[in-house]
Scaffold this motif. Structure first.
Motif, PDB file in Angstrom:
ATOM      1  N   PRO A   1      74.626   5.712 -48.317  1.00  0.00           N
ATOM      2  CA  PRO A   1      74.779   4.545 -47.451  1.00  0.00           C
ATOM      3  C   PRO A   1      76.212   4.050 -47.551  1.00  0.00           C
ATOM      4  O   PRO A   1      76.890   4.328 -48.529  1.00  0.00           O
ATOM      5  CB  PRO A   1      73.835   3.525 -48.091  1.00  0.00           C
TER       6      PRO A   1
ATOM      7  N   THR B   1      62.661   3.720 -57.320  1.00  0.00           N
ATOM      8  CA  THR B   1      63.434   2.483 -57.127  1.00  0.00           C
ATOM      9  C   THR B   1      62.884   1.284 -57.901  1.00  0.00           C
ATOM     10  O   THR B   1      63.661   0.476 -58.435  1.00  0.00           O
ATOM     11  CB  THR B   1      63.565   2.174 -55.620  1.00  0.00           C
TER      12      THR B   1
ATOM     13  N   ALA C   1      76.672   2.472 -58.324  1.00  0.00           N
ATOM     14  CA  ALA C   1      77.073   2.984 -57.007  1.00  0.00           C
ATOM     15  C   ALA C   1      76.088   4.027 -56.486  1.00  0.00           C
ATOM     16  O   ALA C   1      76.329   4.636 -55.449  1.00  0.00           O
ATOM     17  CB  ALA C   1      78.479   3.570 -57.096  1.00  0.00           C
TER      18      ALA C   1
ATOM     19  N   MET D   1      77.062   0.433 -46.742  1.00  0.00           N
ATOM     20  CA  MET D   1      76.783  -0.910 -46.236  1.00  0.00           C
ATOM     21  C   MET D   1      76.288  -1.784 -47.386  1.00  0.00           C
ATOM     22  O   MET D   1      75.776  -1.268 -48.394  1.00  0.00           O
ATOM     23  CB  MET D   1      75.694  -0.863 -45.155  1.00  0.00           C
TER      24      MET D   1
ATOM     25  N   GLY E   1      73.124  -1.163 -49.690  1.00  0.00           N
ATOM     26  CA  GLY E   1      72.889   0.271 -49.883  1.00  0.00           C
ATOM     27  C   GLY E   1      71.597   0.747 -49.237  1.00  0.00           C
ATOM     28  O   GLY E   1      71.206   0.290 -48.152  1.00  0.00           O
ATOM     29  N   ARG E   2      70.935   1.663 -49.920  1.00  0.00           N
ATOM     30  CA  ARG E   2      69.730   2.277 -49.354  1.00  0.00           C
ATOM     31  C   ARG E   2      68.525   1.333 -49.337  1.00  0.00           C
ATOM     32  O   ARG E   2      67.507   1.646 -48.734  1.00  0.00           O
ATOM     33  CB  ARG E   2      69.389   3.537 -50.151  1.00  0.00           C
TER      34      ARG E   2
ATOM     35  N   ALA F   1      69.966  -1.222 -55.034  1.00  0.00           N
ATOM     36  CA  ALA F   1      68.902  -1.640 -55.954  1.00  0.00           C
ATOM     37  C   ALA F   1      69.495  -2.029 -57.312  1.00  0.00           C
ATOM     38  O   ALA F   1      69.256  -3.143 -57.825  1.00  0.00           O
ATOM     39  CB  ALA F   1      67.892  -0.501 -56.113  1.00  0.00           C
ATOM     40  N   GLY F   2      70.280  -1.129 -57.907  1.00  0.00           N
ATOM     41  CA  GLY F   2      70.826  -1.400 -59.238  1.00  0.00           C
ATOM     42  C   GLY F   2      71.854  -2.517 -59.228  1.00  0.00           C
ATOM     43  O   GLY F   2      71.776  -3.464 -60.025  1.00  0.00           O
TER      44      GLY F   2
ATOM     45  N   VAL G   1      85.390   2.190 -55.110  1.00  0.00           N
ATOM     46  CA  VAL G   1      85.865   2.301 -56.495  1.00  0.00           C
ATOM     47  C   VAL G   1      85.970   3.777 -56.864  1.00  0.00           C
ATOM     48  O   VAL G   1      85.064   4.566 -56.576  1.00  0.00           O
ATOM     49  CB  VAL G   1      84.896   1.566 -57.444  1.00  0.00           C
TER      50      VAL G   1
ATOM     51  N   ASN H   1      58.068   7.341 -57.112  1.00  0.00           N
ATOM     52  CA  ASN H   1      59.395   7.104 -56.529  1.00  0.00           C
ATOM     53  C   ASN H   1      60.202   6.150 -57.415  1.00  0.00           C
ATOM     54  O   ASN H   1      59.653   5.199 -57.957  1.00  0.00           O
ATOM     55  CB  ASN H   1      59.253   6.511 -55.125  1.00  0.00           C
TER      56      ASN H   1
ATOM     57  N   GLY I   1      61.840   3.616 -48.093  1.00  0.00           N
ATOM     58  CA  GLY I   1      60.446   3.670 -47.660  1.00  0.00           C
ATOM     59  C   GLY I   1      59.558   2.597 -48.271  1.00  0.00           C
ATOM     60  O   GLY I   1      58.405   2.436 -47.876  1.00  0.00           O
ATOM     61  N   ARG I   2      60.084   1.848 -49.250  1.00  0.00           N
ATOM     62  CA  ARG I   2      59.374   0.709 -49.877  1.00  0.00           C
ATOM     63  C   ARG I   2      58.158   1.114 -50.701  1.00  0.00           C
ATOM     64  O   ARG I   2      57.339   0.268 -51.058  1.00  0.00           O
ATOM     65  CB  ARG I   2      58.949  -0.341 -48.843  1.00  0.00           C
ATOM     66  N   ILE I   3      58.002   2.391 -51.008  1.00  0.00           N
ATOM     67  CA  ILE I   3      56.914   2.790 -51.897  1.00  0.00           C
ATOM     68  C   ILE I   3      57.366   2.467 -53.308  1.00  0.00           C
ATOM     69  O   ILE I   3      58.393   2.974 -53.780  1.00  0.00           O
ATOM     70  CB  ILE I   3      56.562   4.272 -51.712  1.00  0.00           C
TER      71      ILE I   3
ATOM     72  N   GLU J   1      81.763  -3.281 -53.080  1.00  0.00           N
ATOM     73  CA  GLU J   1      80.846  -2.455 -52.294  1.00  0.00           C
ATOM     74  C   GLU J   1      81.661  -1.598 -51.321  1.00  0.00           C
ATOM     75  O   GLU J   1      82.501  -2.117 -50.582  1.00  0.00           O
ATOM     76  CB  GLU J   1      79.858  -3.363 -51.541  1.00  0.00           C
ATOM     77  N   ALA J   2      81.366  -0.286 -51.319  1.00  0.00           N
ATOM     78  CA  ALA J   2      82.150   0.647 -50.495  1.00  0.00           C
ATOM     79  C   ALA J   2      81.924   0.444 -48.996  1.00  0.00           C
ATOM     80  O   ALA J   2      82.799   0.747 -48.182  1.00  0.00           O
ATOM     81  CB  ALA J   2      81.793   2.086 -50.868  1.00  0.00           C
TER      82      ALA J   2
HETATM   83  C1  LIG Z   1      65.123   7.078 -46.013  1.00  0.00           C
HETATM   84  C2  LIG Z   1      64.930   6.721 -47.467  1.00  0.00           C
HETATM   85  C3  LIG Z   1      63.653   6.438 -47.933  1.00  0.00           C
HETATM   86  C4  LIG Z   1      63.459   6.104 -49.283  1.00  0.00           C
HETATM   87  N1  LIG Z   1      62.210   5.757 -49.688  1.00  0.00           N
HETATM   88  C5  LIG Z   1      62.015   5.360 -50.962  1.00  0.00           C
HETATM   89  C6  LIG Z   1      60.736   4.891 -51.377  1.00  0.00           C
HETATM   90  O1  LIG Z   1      59.796   4.799 -50.603  1.00  0.00           O
HETATM   91  N2  LIG Z   1      60.577   4.526 -52.677  1.00  0.00           N
HETATM   92  C7  LIG Z   1      61.598   4.603 -53.574  1.00  0.00           C
HETATM   93  O2  LIG Z   1      61.376   4.278 -54.745  1.00  0.00           O
HETATM   94  N3  LIG Z   1      62.831   5.008 -53.185  1.00  0.00           N
HETATM   95  C8  LIG Z   1      63.062   5.385 -51.919  1.00  0.00           C
HETATM   96  N4  LIG Z   1      64.317   5.771 -51.522  1.00  0.00           N
HETATM   97  C9  LIG Z   1      65.391   5.852 -52.530  1.00  0.00           C
HETATM   98  C10 LIG Z   1      66.022   4.476 -52.806  1.00  0.00           C
HETATM   99  O3  LIG Z   1      66.639   3.993 -51.668  1.00  0.00           O
HETATM  100  C11 LIG Z   1      67.019   4.629 -53.944  1.00  0.00           C
HETATM  101  O4  LIG Z   1      66.331   5.119 -55.097  1.00  0.00           O
HETATM  102  C12 LIG Z   1      67.673   3.320 -54.357  1.00  0.00           C
HETATM  103  O5  LIG Z   1      68.221   2.618 -53.285  1.00  0.00           O
HETATM  104  C13 LIG Z   1      68.772   3.639 -55.374  1.00  0.00           C
HETATM  105  O6  LIG Z   1      69.425   2.448 -55.762  1.00  0.00           O
HETATM  106  P1  LIG Z   1      70.944   2.487 -56.207  1.00  0.00           P
HETATM  107  O7  LIG Z   1      71.351   1.113 -56.527  1.00  0.00           O
HETATM  108  O8  LIG Z   1      71.102   3.518 -57.268  1.00  0.00           O
HETATM  109  O9  LIG Z   1      71.732   3.075 -54.961  1.00  0.00           O
HETATM  110  P2  LIG Z   1      71.929   2.487 -53.505  1.00  0.00           P
HETATM  111  O10 LIG Z   1      70.796   1.638 -53.096  1.00  0.00           O
HETATM  112  O11 LIG Z   1      72.270   3.645 -52.632  1.00  0.00           O
HETATM  113  O12 LIG Z   1      73.196   1.552 -53.649  1.00  0.00           O
HETATM  114  C14 LIG Z   1      74.457   2.061 -54.019  1.00  0.00           C
HETATM  115  C15 LIG Z   1      75.528   1.205 -53.352  1.00  0.00           C
HETATM  116  O13 LIG Z   1      76.792   1.564 -53.912  1.00  0.00           O
HETATM  117  C16 LIG Z   1      77.719   1.705 -52.878  1.00  0.00           C
HETATM  118  N5  LIG Z   1      78.753   2.643 -53.343  1.00  0.00           N
HETATM  119  C17 LIG Z   1      78.675   3.991 -53.419  1.00  0.00           C
HETATM  120  N6  LIG Z   1      79.806   4.499 -53.913  1.00  0.00           N
HETATM  121  C18 LIG Z   1      80.619   3.448 -54.162  1.00  0.00           C
HETATM  122  C19 LIG Z   1      81.935   3.335 -54.672  1.00  0.00           C
HETATM  123  N7  LIG Z   1      82.627   4.421 -55.027  1.00  0.00           N
HETATM  124  N8  LIG Z   1      82.486   2.097 -54.779  1.00  0.00           N
HETATM  125  C20 LIG Z   1      81.773   0.997 -54.409  1.00  0.00           C
HETATM  126  N9  LIG Z   1      80.527   1.051 -53.927  1.00  0.00           N
HETATM  127  C21 LIG Z   1      79.948   2.264 -53.807  1.00  0.00           C
HETATM  128  C22 LIG Z   1      76.934   2.214 -51.698  1.00  0.00           C
HETATM  129  O14 LIG Z   1      77.595   1.944 -50.477  1.00  0.00           O
HETATM  130  C23 LIG Z   1      75.633   1.443 -51.860  1.00  0.00           C
HETATM  131  O15 LIG Z   1      75.654   0.213 -51.187  1.00  0.00           O
HETATM  132  C24 LIG Z   1      64.568   6.086 -50.181  1.00  0.00           C
HETATM  133  C25 LIG Z   1      65.849   6.348 -49.688  1.00  0.00           C
HETATM  134  C26 LIG Z   1      66.039   6.656 -48.353  1.00  0.00           C
HETATM  135  C27 LIG Z   1      67.438   6.909 -47.863  1.00  0.00           C
END
Ligand SMILES: Cc1cc2nc3c(=O)[nH]c(=O)nc-3n(C[C@H](O)[C@H](O)[C@H](O)COP(=O)(O)OP(=O)(O)OC[C@H]3O[C@@H](n4cnc5c(N)ncnc54)[C@H](O)[C@@H]3O)c2cc1C
Length: 566
Positions: free
Chosen positions: A99, A543, A289, A101, A104-105, A15-16, A253, A541, A110-112, A35-36
């Protein structure tokens, strides 16, 4: 890759990171994304129409695929091979979902997609707990508008307290409530509790070349027509189309490299497949990350200037880690047994939800806990998986036509309630580096410290009491999740997978690691643009807010870059 080939390195593609890359490349900056995890192509890899019978164990979850065989998480989970984490002795349990991939997540979330409300930014001023945000709802609102327009979010205007509506035309029309949701709505209304249309990151009219939802399959599998929001379908393709984005997958990283001038000059990473170490450079670094992974990278970035990790001069990196408070209850509802067969697939998330309704009760001091929770209902006649078998366990008939008739009668007659509540940041919840345990490349791993406070436990107890009351209203029988002692009812830390905080934003470097744009106070060409920067974790939530904050931060970064002020 030569020095200064890139304006910005973005670490992470969820997301970020996805939103940062989208915004920065649209603003003309050259971005290297690290991306890891592995590459992932939703258009060809999504098992959208596969049936449970086509999967081992009929698609049931396993340690490798906890959310089922067809879940979009093709790599990662509660455990990642060779990349452990630890929980400090004496701490309560903490679980860390990761995650591995592209996207990421966001591929299987859940898309809420709920906006935080005005109160959520000023919570300390309202009840004296936690901290206020350095920005107001009004400052973030235009970024919510933009994010919702790009992502596509369902919803209706209800005018409810601290539950902001979006400007006309932004929301997609939500699908109508299904039979069990109509029944639940009546019961909640009879208790004086309002019910709202779901805010879901699923489009119901085509936009930007994406197809409208077909209401056919579980969103958690991913979406090959891009109807639901994934970084891999909505953010990365337009970023790539600018020609300004280079993506390197399998790149873990582990540190931000700091130059003799105290500025970030790039990052170091290990190639996940080959174990080789690399350093890359750019004018600016963005960490995204995921909250705990970004905090870990900062803590591992030690140099003469930052002996305890980058940005950690005041010992704040890793601190004030939060998750969402969760409890659930499942009930059997005889009234739903009599309904004819129908296709209840719909959006795979609920079509309704219950926003927090107790603000005035809290103002009158009628509740024994601060801050709110919302309720995510579930149920209906959807494609049955192995959990169908749970009904057989509850049946007094053990086999044969009698059991078959019983399962047919009860199918679709179970409903669930998931409470999701706000946690107040506390001194007992944080991560640091484990002094001895390292990952398979020799990098120190995070060590978690966790303890819910009485606020969260009382809130969890209130959730359960509410679920039991509403179940009684529609004549149901609770079959799971009846314990009303909050200590027992509450989820484990991290289990809701809404972990945020650890690199919190604030007004000065004495109270925070980054400013409201995610820019590190100590290293002005370093940004953190994921959930790590949230100073509080409202019940809504996180995201949508992570996306909006990342867009706001990246746009600010681009403005500074253009003025050569980075
Ligand atoms: C089953 C499930 C249901 C969810 N339902 C909801 C919902 O309904 N509503 C909601 O708001 N949120 C929900 N979430 C939470 C939501 O997915 C996260 O809040 C959101 O994806 C966070 O974004 P992010 O960018 O911080 O992290 P992520 O989306 O996890 O992305 C981080 C990325 O960084 C990569 N990474 C990690 N470490 C490293 C590294 N050292 N070097 C390089 N890359 C790295 C990871 O592989 C990943 O691709 C849910 C999560 C899950 C697992």
């Amino acid at each position: 890759m030569a020095k200064d080939d890139f304006d910005v390195i973005v670490v992470g593609s969820g997301a970020g990171g996805g939103m940062a890359a989208h915004s920065l490349t649209q603003d003309g900056l050259r971005v290297l994304m690290l991306e890891a995890g592995r590459d992932y192509q939703p258009a060809t890899e999504t098992p959208m129409f596969n049936r449970p019978s086509q999967a081992p164990l009929r698609g049931e979850g396993t340690p490798d695929k906890p959310f089922g065989y067809f879940d979009a998480t093709i790599d990662g989970g509660w455990e990642v091979h060779g990349e452990p984490y630890t929980v400090a002795p004496g701490s309560d349990e903490f679980k860390w979902w990761r995650p591995r991939m592209l996207g990421g997540r966001t591929n299987h979330w859940g898309r809420i997609a709920l906006r935080f409300g005005p109160y959520d930014f000023q919570s300390r001023s309202r009840d004296g707990l936690g901290v206020d945000w350095p920005i107001s709802y009004e400052e973030l609102a235009p970024w919510y508008d933009r994010t919702e327009t790009l992502v596509g979010v369902t919803g209706l205007a209800h005018g409810l307290e601290n539950t902001p509506d979006s400007p006309p035309g932004v929301h997609h029309v939500p699908p109508p409530p299904r039979a069990h949701e109509v029944m639940m709505t009546r019961a909640f209304k009879a208790m004086g509790i309002p019910v709202a249309a779901m805010r879901g990151a699923v489009i119901t009219r085509p936009i930007d070349g994406r197809g409208a939802c077909l209401y056919t399959t579980d969103c958690g599998r991913g979406c090959s027509v891009a109807a639901n929001f994934q970084s891999t379908t909505v953010l990365l393709p337009p970023a790539r189309a600018t020609g300004q984005l280079t993506i390197r997958t399998q790149a873990v990283v582990y540190q931000v490299d700091i130059g003799p001038d105290g500025r970030a000059r790039g990052v170091s990473f290990v190639d996940r497949l080959h174990g080789t170490h690399h350093s890359v450079r750019a004018r600016t670094v963005v960490l995204a990350a995921g909250a705990c992974a970004s905090a870990r990278i900062l803590l591992n970035s030690r140099s003469p200037r930052f002996p305890d990790g980058v940005g950690n001069d005041h010992g704040l990196v890793g601190r004030y880690l939060m998750d969402t408070v969760g409890t659930s209850t499942v009930a059997h509802v005889p009234m739903l047994e009599k309904l004819p067969r129908r296709n209840d697939e719909g959006m795979s998330l609920s079509h309704i939800y219950v926003p927090w309704w107790g603000y005035q009760q809290q103002a009158r001091k009628e509740l024994d806990f601060p801050r709110g929770y919302h309720i995510e209902p579930g149920g209906g006649q959807r494609m049955p998986g192995m959990s169908f078998g749970d009904m057989a366990m509850m049946s007094p008939i053990s086999h044969g036509p009698g059991l078959r008739a019983e399962l047919g009668r009860k199918y679709g007659a179970f409903v669930s309630f998931d409470g999701r509540g706000e946690m107040i940041p506390n001194d007992d919840c944080f991560l640091d580096l484990d002094p001895t345990v390292k990952d398979r490349w020799g990098i120190p791993v995070p060590r978690f410290h966790w303890k819910w406070s009485q606020h969260e436990e009382r809130q969890a107890a209130h959730m359960r009491r509410t679920f039991l009351e509403v179940i009684e209203k529609f004549g149901g029988t609770p079959v799971w999740g009846t314990e009303t002692d909050g200590k027992t009812a509450i989820s484990k830390g991290g289990e809701m997978i809404h972990e945020v905080g650890g690199v919190r934003m604030g007004r000065s470097e004495k109270d925070s690691v980054v400013d409201s744009y995610g820019r590190a106070w100590a290293v002005r060409n370093l940004f953190v643009l994921d959930g790590a920067i949230l100073p509080t974790n409202p019940d809504k939530n996180p995201t949508l807010s992570i996306l909006a904050l990342a867009w706001r931060g990246a746009a600010h970064l681009a403005k500074l870059a253009k003025r050569s002020e980075l």
